[in-house]
Design a protein around this motif. Structure first.
Motif, PDB file in Angstrom:
ATOM      1  N   ALA A  43       0.564  -1.208  -0.148  1.00  0.00           N
ATOM      2  CA  ALA A  43      -0.116  -0.174  -0.067  1.00  0.00           C
ATOM      3  C   ALA A  43       0.814   1.290   0.261  1.00  0.00           C
ATOM      4  O   ALA A  43       2.296   1.028   0.626  1.00  0.00           O
ATOM      5  CB  ALA A  43      -1.268   0.131   0.859  1.00  0.00           C
TER       6      ALA A  43
ATOM      7  N   ALA B  93       0.450   2.308   9.398  1.00  0.00           N
ATOM      8  CA  ALA B  93       1.517   1.981   8.968  1.00  0.00           C
ATOM      9  C   ALA B  93       1.033   0.692  10.524  1.00  0.00           C
ATOM     10  O   ALA B  93       1.787  -0.364  10.062  1.00  0.00           O
ATOM     11  CB  ALA B  93       2.987   1.881   9.280  1.00  0.00           C
TER      12      ALA B  93
ATOM     13  N   LEU C  89       2.689  -1.011   3.835  1.00  0.00           N
ATOM     14  CA  LEU C  89       2.857   0.771   3.506  1.00  0.00           C
ATOM     15  C   LEU C  89       4.002   0.241   2.782  1.00  0.00           C
ATOM     16  O   LEU C  89       5.610   0.701   4.182  1.00  0.00           O
ATOM     17  CB  LEU C  89       2.747   1.345   4.930  1.00  0.00           C
ATOM     18  CG  LEU C  89       2.820   2.730   4.234  1.00  0.00           C
ATOM     19  CD1 LEU C  89       1.103   3.018   3.511  1.00  0.00           C
ATOM     20  CD2 LEU C  89       1.742   3.228   5.911  1.00  0.00           C
TER      21      LEU C  89
ATOM     22  N   LEU D 127       0.407   5.878   1.386  1.00  0.00           N
ATOM     23  CA  LEU D 127      -0.603   6.588   1.733  1.00  0.00           C
ATOM     24  C   LEU D 127      -0.085   7.858   0.581  1.00  0.00           C
ATOM     25  O   LEU D 127       0.674   8.129   0.942  1.00  0.00           O
ATOM     26  CB  LEU D 127       0.107   6.767   3.099  1.00  0.00           C
ATOM     27  CG  LEU D 127      -0.810   7.839   4.310  1.00  0.00           C
ATOM     28  CD1 LEU D 127      -2.210   8.079   3.746  1.00  0.00           C
ATOM     29  CD2 LEU D 127      -0.040   7.918   5.355  1.00  0.00           C
TER      30      LEU D 127
ATOM     31  N   LEU E 138      -1.908  -1.035   9.341  1.00  0.00           N
ATOM     32  CA  LEU E 138      -1.685  -2.229   7.738  1.00  0.00           C
ATOM     33  C   LEU E 138      -1.067  -3.132   8.084  1.00  0.00           C
ATOM     34  O   LEU E 138      -0.682  -4.157   7.832  1.00  0.00           O
ATOM     35  CB  LEU E 138      -1.304  -1.258   6.703  1.00  0.00           C
ATOM     36  CG  LEU E 138      -2.131  -0.253   6.261  1.00  0.00           C
ATOM     37  CD1 LEU E 138      -1.154   0.625   4.634  1.00  0.00           C
ATOM     38  CD2 LEU E 138      -3.795  -1.069   6.248  1.00  0.00           C
TER      39      LEU E 138
ATOM     40  N   VAL F 172       5.385   6.840   1.680  1.00  0.00           N
ATOM     41  CA  VAL F 172       4.450   8.180   1.691  1.00  0.00           C
ATOM     42  C   VAL F 172       4.605   8.826   1.449  1.00  0.00           C
ATOM     43  O   VAL F 172       5.822   9.848   0.664  1.00  0.00           O
ATOM     44  CB  VAL F 172       4.241   7.791   3.252  1.00  0.00           C
ATOM     45  CG1 VAL F 172       3.892   9.195   3.636  1.00  0.00           C
ATOM     46  CG2 VAL F 172       4.175   6.928   4.042  1.00  0.00           C
TER      47      VAL F 172
END
Length: 257
Positions: free
Chosen positions: A13, A36, A46, A15, A39, A49
């Protein structure tokens, strides 16, 4: 797709944190670390970002770059009633879909305003604008929903609201481990049970315990306690501890009334 042990492959993922207030230092971000950890507990890595200001081109560019690279992209910020809250419009532009007042979001906001005694305004109406084809992400804290379109999950920047939204989408995510969840209605203010919840969390490693305040139209300020764990026995043990604690708190309040 599942692996031989029945688990989904490890998801990754990104962000996207949106807002000039973050970049100027006027607002200190409290969401990155929380997301963080959340997840990671779900078995989702993660990996990136990014922080961008309230600029359409920058948001659309970052969103398109990230959503083609990761299993999920989470965004925080830019969803309020202000003229500079442009996240929803930018997401719609990135996906090439129209945006307008969503009847589902409008109905939710009407109910919320009715319960709280507030009035509808043009600014509040902005928070009911949802890109076409998106699913709503419910917001039990302040009413106005976020949304989920394809692999992009759009959430508020206010930490308490973001956390509640994350709990709404958490069980629906494709994760590397199966996470179980239980919600206990506290019938108590968050401030009345915060210390006790911290003690229960310390005594129950492996169980994430979060409190989410909300307003009950009939009874006033209230709290939902959300517990998450991959081990069913640990989850139930922690839930019983929370329920026992709430009984003691409510008993003490009754005796002092």
């Amino acid at each position: 797709m599942t692996t031989d042990n029945g688990l989904t492959p490890k998801a990754v993922a990104a962000l996207l944190v949106i807002g000039d207030k973050i970049l100027s230092g006027r607002t200190k971000d409290k969401n990155i670390g929380y997301i963080a950890e959340y997840l990671t507990a779900l078995g989702i890595n993660l990996k990136e970002v990014r922080v961008v200001g309230d600029e359409e081109a920058a948001i659309v560019e970052a969103l398109n770059a990230l959503r083609h690279r990761y299993t999920y992209v989470f965004t925080t910020g830019g969803m309020g009633p202000g003229h500079d809250d442009i996240t929803s419009d930018c997401v719609a532009k990135a996906f090439g879909v129209p945006i307008g007042v969503d009847p589902r979001a409008l109905a939710i906001l009407h109910e919320w305003l009715k319960a709280t005694g507030a009035e509808m305004s043009e600014a509040r109406m902005r928070m009911t604008r949802i890109p076409k084809g998106a699913d709503l992400v419910l917001n039990p804290v302040s009413g106005a929903p976020g949304f989920w379109i394809d692999n992009v999950i759009v959430m508020a920047g206010v930490p308490s609201i973001m956390q509640a939204m994350l709990d709404e989408v958490g069980p629906k995510l494709k994760t590397g481990i199966r996470m179980l969840s239980e919600t206990v209605r506290a019938d108590a203010r968050e401030s009345d049970i915060g210390t006790q919840l911290a003690e229960i969390a310390k005594a129950n490693p492996g169980v994430a315990i979060r409190s989410h305040p909300f307003f009950d139209p009939q009874h006033g300020p209230n709290t939902n306690v959300v517990l998450r764990a991959s081990d069913a026995q640990k989850l139930q043990r922690a839930k019983r501890a929370v329920e026992d604690m709430l009984q003691r708190v409510q008993g003490a309040q009754s005796n002092s009334a």
